[in-house]
Write a protein that holds these residues in place. Sequence first.
Motif, PDB file in Angstrom:
ATOM      1  N   THR A 290      -0.778  -5.431   0.321  1.00 39.56           N
ATOM      2  CA  THR A 290      -2.092  -6.294  -0.282  1.00 39.56           C
ATOM      3  C   THR A 290      -2.255  -7.370  -1.522  1.00 39.56           C
ATOM      4  O   THR A 290      -1.691  -6.497  -2.274  1.00 39.56           O
TER       5      THR A 290
ATOM      6  N   GLU B 221     -12.267   6.519  -5.261  1.00 39.03           N
ATOM      7  CA  GLU B 221     -11.860   5.264  -6.088  1.00 39.03           C
ATOM      8  C   GLU B 221     -11.146   5.348  -7.569  1.00 39.03           C
ATOM      9  O   GLU B 221     -13.479   6.452  -8.204  1.00 39.03           O
TER      10      GLU B 221
ATOM     11  N   SER C  73     -16.182   6.404  -2.025  1.00 42.15           N
ATOM     12  CA  SER C  73     -15.638   5.064  -2.361  1.00 42.15           C
ATOM     13  C   SER C  73     -16.281   5.058  -0.634  1.00 42.15           C
ATOM     14  O   SER C  73     -15.528   4.839   0.260  1.00 42.15           O
TER      15      SER C  73
ATOM     16  N   CYS D 234      -4.161   0.297   0.183  1.00 41.50           N
ATOM     17  CA  CYS D 234      -5.466  -1.678   0.643  1.00 41.50           C
ATOM     18  C   CYS D 234      -6.534  -0.762   0.907  1.00 41.50           C
ATOM     19  O   CYS D 234      -6.881   0.186   0.396  1.00 41.50           O
ATOM     20  N   ASP D 235      -7.095  -1.556   1.052  1.00 38.81           N
ATOM     21  CA  ASP D 235      -8.851  -1.169   1.125  1.00 38.81           C
ATOM     22  C   ASP D 235      -9.375  -1.103   2.702  1.00 38.81           C
ATOM     23  O   ASP D 235      -9.771   0.479   2.541  1.00 38.81           O
ATOM     24  N   ASP D 236      -8.700  -0.661   3.557  1.00 40.24           N
ATOM     25  CA  ASP D 236      -7.970   0.783   5.010  1.00 40.24           C
ATOM     26  C   ASP D 236      -8.321   2.010   3.994  1.00 40.24           C
ATOM     27  O   ASP D 236      -9.040   3.064   5.035  1.00 40.24           O
TER      28      ASP D 236
ATOM     29  N   LYS E  43      -6.572  -0.788  -4.741  1.00 40.61           N
ATOM     30  CA  LYS E  43      -7.158   0.309  -5.503  1.00 40.61           C
ATOM     31  C   LYS E  43      -6.572   1.138  -5.333  1.00 40.61           C
ATOM     32  O   LYS E  43      -6.210   2.222  -5.186  1.00 40.61           O
TER      33      LYS E  43
ATOM     34  N   CYS F 109       1.094  -0.991   0.157  1.00 38.89           N
ATOM     35  CA  CYS F 109       0.120   0.374  -0.142  1.00 38.89           C
ATOM     36  C   CYS F 109       1.372   0.764   0.479  1.00 38.89           C
ATOM     37  O   CYS F 109       1.600   1.451   0.932  1.00 38.89           O
TER      38      CYS F 109
ATOM     39  N   SER G  12     -13.777   1.174   7.117  1.00 38.94           N
ATOM     40  CA  SER G  12     -12.790   0.183   8.216  1.00 38.94           C
ATOM     41  C   SER G  12     -13.472  -0.229   9.264  1.00 38.94           C
ATOM     42  O   SER G  12     -12.953  -1.462   9.592  1.00 38.94           O
TER      43      SER G  12
ATOM     44  N   SER H 128     -17.400   1.425   1.581  1.00 43.46           N
ATOM     45  CA  SER H 128     -16.944   0.807   2.585  1.00 43.46           C
ATOM     46  C   SER H 128     -16.300   1.241   3.426  1.00 43.46           C
ATOM     47  O   SER H 128     -15.973   2.956   3.734  1.00 43.46           O
TER      48      SER H 128
ATOM     49  N   ALA I 259      -8.201   2.887   1.019  1.00 42.71           N
ATOM     50  CA  ALA I 259      -9.302   3.560  -0.142  1.00 42.71           C
ATOM     51  C   ALA I 259     -10.484   4.136   0.374  1.00 42.71           C
ATOM     52  O   ALA I 259     -10.564   4.965   0.436  1.00 42.71           O
ATOM     53  N   ASP I 260     -10.422   4.676   1.867  1.00 38.74           N
ATOM     54  CA  ASP I 260     -11.397   5.248   2.593  1.00 38.74           C
ATOM     55  C   ASP I 260     -10.466   6.791   2.600  1.00 38.74           C
ATOM     56  O   ASP I 260     -11.915   8.065   2.712  1.00 38.74           O
TER      57      ASP I 260
END
Length: 181
Positions: free
Chosen positions: A11, A36, A54, A27-29, A15, A4, A59, A57, A31-32
């Motif tokens: 990851t 995106e 985004s 990473c997904d965490d 994203k 990341c 965390s 989603s 991405a907030d």
Amino acid sequence: MVQCEMCGAETGSPKTVKIEGAELDVCDDCADFGTEVQTQDTSSTSTKYSTSSSGSSSSGGSSGSSTSSSTGSGGGGGGGSRRDMFDEMDEVVQDYDDRIREAREAASMTQEELANSLNEKASLIRKLERGEVLPSDSVQRKLERELDISLSTGGGSDDNDWSGGSSTGKTTLGDVVKRKD
């Protein structure tokens, strides 16, 4: 595994997210923290990328990321005018070279005499009068004081656009918000 670009965590499926104008693989965490970026399959449109929120989603961690991810529009636009430090600065007028030369000649001074009175080099005065260099703030103040001229346009001409604060008698956001520490 890819790292990341924000937190450095490994990851498997990063994203691509736009954060503060930069596109990062995160990473997904993380991405907030941005919007995106998705590449479009059709080439019929004029833009290459489209951004989507985004915010779906979350965390849910205890790191406080949920409060910082809900900060309104992601920097792409907005109705209000944005102000920065350059709005408050004075700009040098376009014809500063002519103003300096005319004021010096009106005072019956040579370039060398003016330079000596300002404690500057005569070559600087020559370059200023030819328009080759802009005067620094200190030289500009010296020239304005010595030749009794103005070399700046008034910055911050739209200072009256903003109206708020306690002087208006209205409640502001600062009066209402309670900080969570």
